[in-house]
Write an enzyme that holds these catalytic residues in place. Sequence first.
Site, PDB file in Angstrom:
ATOM      1  N   GLN A 185      39.571  43.047  38.657  1.00  0.00           N
ATOM      2  CA  GLN A 185      38.893  41.829  39.061  1.00  0.00           C
ATOM      3  C   GLN A 185      39.746  40.651  38.642  1.00  0.00           C
ATOM      4  OE1 GLN A 185      34.748  43.241  37.687  1.00  0.00           O
ATOM      5  NE2 GLN A 185      34.284  41.663  39.210  1.00  0.00           N
ATOM      6  N   SER A 186      39.656  39.544  39.378  1.00  0.00           N
ATOM      7  CA  SER A 186      40.649  38.476  39.260  1.00  0.00           C
ATOM      8  C   SER A 186      40.600  37.713  37.944  1.00  0.00           C
ATOM      9  CB  SER A 186      40.507  37.493  40.429  1.00  0.00           C
ATOM     10  OG  SER A 186      40.739  38.166  41.654  1.00  0.00           O
ATOM     11  N   THR A 187      39.418  37.485  37.399  1.00  0.00           N
ATOM     12  CA  THR A 187      39.301  36.646  36.197  1.00  0.00           C
ATOM     13  C   THR A 187      38.338  37.281  35.204  1.00  0.00           C
ATOM     14  OG1 THR A 187      37.456  35.350  37.102  1.00  0.00           O
ATOM     15  CG2 THR A 187      39.692  34.580  37.593  1.00  0.00           C
TER      16      THR A 187
END
Length: 450
Positions: free
Chosen positions: A20-22
């Site tokens: 997941q990106s962040t």
Amino acid sequence: MNSKVRTTHLERRAVVYLRQSTPTQVEFHRESTERQYALADRALTLGWDKSQIEVLDSDLGKSGQTTTGREDFHQLMAAVGLGEVGAVLALEASRFSRSQADWHKLLDICALTDTLVIDHDGIYDPNDFNDRVILGFKGTWSHTELHGMRLRLQGAKLNKAKKGELRCSPPTGYVYDPEGKLVLDPDEGVVAAIQLAFQQFRALGTAFKVMRYFCVNQIPFPRRRWRPGDIGTLHWGPANLSRITALLHNPTYTGTYVYGRRRSFNVIEGGQITKVKTQLLPQEEWKVVIHNAHEAYISWEEYLSNCERLRQNSPISLSDGCPGTPREGFALLQGLVICGKCGRRMSPRYHGTGGCRAAYECSQARKQDGSMGVCWTVAGAAIDTAVAEQVLEAFTSEQLDISLAVLSELENQAFEIDKTWQLRLERARYDCAFADFDAVKGINGFISKG
């Protein structure tokens, strides 16, 4: 779909890749994380033994725009390349990568080692033409989706900035009031220090002299910090050249709301994006300029005058290891000499009648703390002479002959290229004349028949 899973695949590992990106997404978008972990159960239903299923989840909270810092992705690529993996599983193509180059690299390795790609929609064999087309489209769509999201977010941000409503960290001397409007700092000491800096620049004419004035008179300079955990706190410390220069270059002090003064670009080293640098744009390229948006310290005209004076005062750029553009003067090594004591770049200084004698001086420490002395200074004549001799000795007669031969060859190549263009031009003229002749001949024939 299950028919694509063969015994040769089941004999090797099934790797479930999570990303997941962040960190915020990991914390608040837990449903997505649970769905990704659930892919391990799907591998069980497809025939893999539990001991053969490996879950890689160390890349949770890391962006998929690049492979830098994604250790699990590198581990996955290595295992696939060694033929140890029968299938790689992810929720969707964007989990593996948002970069088409990285996505297609993974597909190529999977095709070479006969490794399946499995997502929540189906099972794909990169060696099957139809499956490869679908996987390619999924990677393209993931990249397009990211581009679309970025455009929407940037568009909304720019639209808000055009109305002067986009809030950014204010420069020292300003704060936001409860209504969200930019106002002068309620601390009168802060306002007085900013006003004094502008006043001294009018009188002294250089940012360095303003910094020196504050340091010599032991006048502290304010700074409000807006970083997380330290939002809005006021700190007092010595003035330095960079802070004075930033103050004079900032149009916010004229009461003008400005957005889009800087542009960011990636720095690529060794095929990877190593850092992001920021570049100041010329005034005509600023995206939003709204005058009289809040109370001012100086007028817009004075700001432009200050910028022009700073430009005229600017010496060789000594930042980021760049020697910059040499100014007038005969010193041979302008911006190239490194101080043997502190490692900073030394700048040339000229003495004597008409500046006939050059010296190299390290005075960078003065720009930081306003100290009176210099770190090191050395006469330039001996250094320039020694360097010139070394450069001339490096050019032996054989090297000069080779250089002349290369130059002659380049001239011959240029002549041949020019000759080719002349022939093409002559051919084009011939074709035009021939076409005109045919046209006239056709018209005459038509008239004679008539």
